[in-house]
Write an enzyme that holds these catalytic residues in place. Sequence first.
Site, PDB file in Angstrom:
ATOM      1  NE  ARG A 129      -8.354  -1.394 -10.022  1.00  0.00           N
ATOM      2  CZ  ARG A 129      -7.357  -0.569 -10.332  1.00  0.00           C
ATOM      3  NH1 ARG A 129      -6.394  -1.003 -11.122  1.00  0.00           N
ATOM      4  NH2 ARG A 129      -7.323   0.660  -9.853  1.00  0.00           N
ATOM      5  CG  HIS A 146     -14.194  -3.207  -3.214  1.00  0.00           C
ATOM      6  ND1 HIS A 146     -14.881  -3.444  -4.391  1.00  0.00           N
ATOM      7  CD2 HIS A 146     -13.251  -2.283  -3.516  1.00  0.00           C
ATOM      8  CE1 HIS A 146     -14.366  -2.705  -5.351  1.00  0.00           C
ATOM      9  NE2 HIS A 146     -13.375  -1.989  -4.854  1.00  0.00           N
ATOM     10  NE  ARG A 202     -10.753  -0.172   1.976  1.00  0.00           N
ATOM     11  CZ  ARG A 202     -10.894  -0.210   0.659  1.00  0.00           C
ATOM     12  NH1 ARG A 202     -11.738  -1.072   0.114  1.00  0.00           N
ATOM     13  NH2 ARG A 202     -10.245   0.630  -0.135  1.00  0.00           N
ATOM     14  CG  ASN A 218      -2.053  -0.965   1.160  1.00  0.00           C
ATOM     15  OD1 ASN A 218      -2.330  -1.543   0.111  1.00  0.00           O
ATOM     16  ND2 ASN A 218      -2.719  -1.165   2.279  1.00  0.00           N
ATOM     17  CG  HIS A 231     -14.922   2.862 -10.635  1.00  0.00           C
ATOM     18  ND1 HIS A 231     -15.690   2.842  -9.486  1.00  0.00           N
ATOM     19  CD2 HIS A 231     -13.785   2.184 -10.335  1.00  0.00           C
ATOM     20  CE1 HIS A 231     -15.041   2.192  -8.535  1.00  0.00           C
ATOM     21  NE2 HIS A 231     -13.892   1.783  -9.012  1.00  0.00           N
ATOM     22  CE1 TYR A 257      -9.118  -6.841  -3.018  1.00  0.00           C
ATOM     23  CE2 TYR A 257     -10.271  -5.530  -4.653  1.00  0.00           C
ATOM     24  CZ  TYR A 257      -9.096  -5.938  -4.067  1.00  0.00           C
ATOM     25  OH  TYR A 257      -7.902  -5.435  -4.509  1.00  0.00           O
TER      26      TYR A 257
END
Length: 719
Positions: free
Chosen positions: A405, A622, A594, A57, A465, A498
């Site tokens: 993705r 997520h 989160r 990260n 997205h 996720y």
Amino acid sequence: MPKVKKAAPETNLSDPQYYFNRELSWLEFNNRVLHEGVDTRTPLLERLKFIAIFSSNLDEYFMVRVAALKEQIGAQVSNLTPDGRSPQEQLDALIQRLRPMVVQQHDHFEQKLRPQLTAKGIHILNYKDLNEEQRSYLRSYFQEKIFPVLTPLAIDPSHPFPYISNLRLNLAVIVKNPDTGEKRLARVKVPNNLTRFLSFPRELHLNQNGGLSIWTGIPIEQVIAHHLEFLFPGMDIQEYHVFRITRDADLEVQEDEADDLMLAIEQELRKRRLGGSVVRIEVESSTPAAVRKVLIQEMGLESSDIYEVEGLLSLKDLMFFMTLPLPELKDPPCIPVIPPRLLRVSKLIDRNSSQRNQEDFFSVIRQGDLMLHHPYHSFTASVQQFITQAAHDPDVLAIKMTLYRTADDSPIIKALIAAAEREKQVTVLVELKARFDEENNILWARKLEKSGVHVVYGMVGLKTHTKVTLVVRQENNYLRRYVHIGTGNYNHKTAKLYTDLGILSCAEDVGADLTGLFNYLTGYSRQQFYKNLLVAPVNLRNRIVALIQREMEHCQNGNAGRIIAKMNALVDPQIIKTLYQASQVGVQIDLIVRGICCLRPGVQGVSENIRVISIIGRYLEHSRVFHFHNNGEEEIFIGSADWMGRNLDRRVEAVTSIKDPSLATNLKEMLGIMLADNRQAWELQADGSYIQRRPGSNEPEQNSQQIFMNMALKSTEIV
């Protein structure tokens, strides 16, 4: 009872004191990740995993966020953030906050985790600890497997300072000419295509309590460092020091000037491989000032850009140890289950395709909307199988979907190619600008185009997205539309890691909305009205604000106002200001955020009716869920958008209303379970700190992710 208190007229809700800094809030999120690596309640190898995630990260944070701040400083940008900080002030503050976190990470690994690994028979050795047999083995291994790959690079007037690759380990080596006594600096790059941790053969493992260890090995950079004489024969090796740099890795694509977006992105990817400017250097704490000075000068940095490390660099490589077959040191396995309504379908999957049966995916969806909760529900047996069946069903005429993705071996992509080969109309919007997935998406886009799929690359100035699929099927004399709308990517690998939600439906109005959305994405449609969908950048922002304001009106009319919202990040100043206004009139607001949260809760007269928690656990939270009480006529939504400016204004997002009462009830129950979490939940305080919840003395532990696992297992048989 709600604390109803109107704000004083002079209250300025844009005052910087009411906002947390985005960059510092992200650091607090990563600190919560680090805590999972420190928490003794977490199994040992899982703690290593969280240490690795913390490092990974942080790499991305420097490559994107810190790099952006440095660019702003270089360009003398003077704009202030909502919390009133300039780019330089943000950079100074994050460096001050980050350094003790990095020290804690490395100290904990070296002082706590390595000894605990050793006690369990996992020996990460240092070269000085090796016996003669082990050293002899490594000498042969180095000569045969490593030496041919290495290229030592001298640094002197005839050999300029070499290019240093992003995020790769390097050795800065000082050698001395025995004839002249002259000392020189050289650099040896540790190859990234060799394993970081070299394992000894079983016969060379250390004995542990009279038996062989489970794993014994050594970091590759130490093997290279102790055989430098092969690289510099005739020279005296004086010292060596491991270092690692981080470069700016964000892409700059001028879409409106690009004749070919794919070509433009490929050119930018080549620049990324070469690397942008350096933004960080990590060095061993023993690295002398002279070597540091050379690195700083050659990289164009300052001393504040150097981060000292005690022990191993690049702890993201600790993820390797999760591959060890030691289930007792990991979380218990969680096998995703097939949703009960799909069990019958799953038993028909392997039958000959010529056998027609009424009990297929489409008949299940026609019986009513189906909610999916991953990873507790199997992505493979639900979303993936829905698209696969659509690809092979002779009655399906068209498939349209968005891809942000996806995995490098995606079964969904293969299904879409199969659909095109069966002459179905297949349209896929592939978002080429998905950060760090650009190359993979270009590869898939080309394969899809070659198979006859109509590929769209997104819209100028916007990232697509949203996660949606539309299937058009001929049923008698009627065309029926089946849809999937989700919060997560169409990626069978991340679907196991996720937590995400999705809905399968054939509701006519939802299908019509998605048809309009795809026309907006692929053509010149400027559709502004959607019956069920909230679409960014069309109407999502205004609708969210209006929904919050509606709760305010209920409170002002003497009724209850209630909002529960779950998301990954809350940054947008307008949304935050509206939430403050709602709190001031008594709306009770619970936020499950989160990561980044720029809203300051618990401020008297401003946000005293707002509570914020963050859940950090085994799975990455997520999903996005938004619940509005609406004076008893509740509305609940799921979708792909966080409450950030980029999601509301610069991305195409889709959020859908959940109309089925039973599904809405399930979602409310899910939110309630998370709000009651006292194992993985952290509460945001008014000063910006987070306090981890712990069960009281007579209170049972409430682990929301474990509860969801148990609920899924109880609902059906295990796959």
